[in-house]
Design an enzyme around this catalytic site. Structure first.
Site, PDB file in Angstrom:
ATOM      1  N   HIS A 138      78.980  27.687  54.936  1.00  0.00           N
ATOM      2  CA  HIS A 138      77.873  28.307  55.670  1.00  0.00           C
ATOM      3  C   HIS A 138      77.036  29.189  54.736  1.00  0.00           C
ATOM      4  O   HIS A 138      75.804  29.097  54.723  1.00  0.00           O
ATOM      5  CB  HIS A 138      78.435  29.132  56.839  1.00  0.00           C
ATOM      6  CG  HIS A 138      77.408  29.967  57.540  1.00  0.00           C
ATOM      7  ND1 HIS A 138      76.715  29.522  58.646  1.00  0.00           N
ATOM      8  CD2 HIS A 138      76.944  31.214  57.279  1.00  0.00           C
ATOM      9  CE1 HIS A 138      75.866  30.464  59.036  1.00  0.00           C
ATOM     10  NE2 HIS A 138      75.986  31.506  58.224  1.00  0.00           N
ATOM     11  N   GLU A 139      77.715  30.035  53.970  1.00  0.00           N
ATOM     12  CA  GLU A 139      76.996  30.948  53.074  1.00  0.00           C
ATOM     13  C   GLU A 139      76.227  30.177  52.006  1.00  0.00           C
ATOM     14  O   GLU A 139      75.078  30.499  51.693  1.00  0.00           O
ATOM     15  CB  GLU A 139      77.977  31.936  52.429  1.00  0.00           C
ATOM     16  CG  GLU A 139      78.612  32.910  53.419  1.00  0.00           C
ATOM     17  CD  GLU A 139      77.580  33.707  54.209  1.00  0.00           C
ATOM     18  OE1 GLU A 139      76.535  34.083  53.638  1.00  0.00           O
ATOM     19  OE2 GLU A 139      77.792  33.928  55.410  1.00  0.00           O
TER      20      GLU A 139
HETATM   21 ZN   LIG Z   1      74.633  33.096  58.006  1.00  0.00          ZN
END
Ligand SMILES: [Zn+2]
Length: 267
Positions: A138-139
């Site tokens: 996600h990051e």
């Molecule tokens: Zn985020």
């Protein structure tokens, strides 16, 4: 006020004509007034500053530090392979780094250019390698989609108004530098990492796909976010929860995205 908004919108529209880039995988077109060459060195310096700060304890050895580096490496090589096979290779000069930081915070981030940090407080919630891959994916999704650059570009366009066109072509390094320090903070604290709701959804979509490409089952994301939701009582929510409407909505959205990610899943 209305005129001002209209003016700014017109400025953005005219700039967008020749200052656009495309997000890999989602194909979304985004405003792009600042380049990686401008942002990445500043982000790398900010990352280095954080790691070398006396108040930061980087965990350099042991199983968990190795896990973070191994999973990060798997994600990075899967992503780079995807970028190469889809004609994006020239547009990305990431200098990946993955570090585990001793901290009770349940958090992680990826700065522009691939500088990743995982806080040790996240490990019990992530539980498994797949759980870690959910957050890291996600990051990294934010960084691959250049969400920081996009937010800076929007800021620039709004601040500069009609002269944004000039800012897009002229010397704007001072402005970029100011924005980077404003967003990242001089102490390397991550005040900056406030993304919009649509950017969060896009990072979820990219993250699920990246974890699948790296060999992690995207279905594991549901359990991870449920553990995060149970964890998230009181205190400031971590970056990856802060702009979401609700945990239930996020999980429902993730479930819709999983079939697409499964197409990339290599067991
Ligand atoms: Zn985020």
């Amino acid at each position: 006020m209305k005129h001002l908004k209209l003016f700014a919108a017109t400025a953005i529209a005219s700039v967008a004509l020749y200052a656009c880039s495309t997000v890999p995988l989602t194909g979304r077109s985004q405003l792009s007034l600042v380049s990686d060459d401008q942002i990445n060195p500043a982000a790398a310096a900010s990352y280095q500053q954080l790691l070398s700060s006396p108040s930061t304890k980087v965990i350099n050895s042991g199983t968990d530090a190795q896990r973070v580096k191994r999973i990060g490496g798997q994600l990075a090589s899967a992503i780079e392979q995807y970028l190469r096979s889809n004609g994006y290779a020239d547009q990305y000069k990431f200098n990946w780094e993955f570090n585990l930081i001793q901290s009770p915070e349940v958090n992680a981030f990826c700065m522009p250019g691939g500088k990743v940090a995982v806080y040790s407080g996240l490990l019990p919630v992530a539980k498994t390698d797949a759980g870690l891959a959910v957050v890291m994916g996600h990051e990294i999704g934010h960084a691959i989609a250049r969400h920081s650059a996009e937010r800076m570009s929007q800021e620039l366009a709004l601040q500069a108004g009609g002269s944004a066109v000039g800012a897009a072509t002229g010397n704007k390094s001072a402005v970029t530098q100011a924005l980077v320090s404003q967003l990242y903070g001089v102490t390397g604290q991550l005040a900056l990492l406030k993304y919009s709701r649509s950017q969060e959804s896009e990072a979820d979509r990219l993250g699920l796909t990246f974890m699948a490409m790296a060999g992690y089952n995207p279905n594991e994301a549901v359990g991870f976010w449920q553990r995060m939701a149970a964890q998230n009582k009181g205190g400031a929510p971590p970056e990856f929860l802060s702009t979401h409407p609700s945990d239930a909505t996020r999980i429902a959205n993730l479930q819709k995205l999983i079939p697409e990610a499964m197409k990339y899943y290599k067991r």
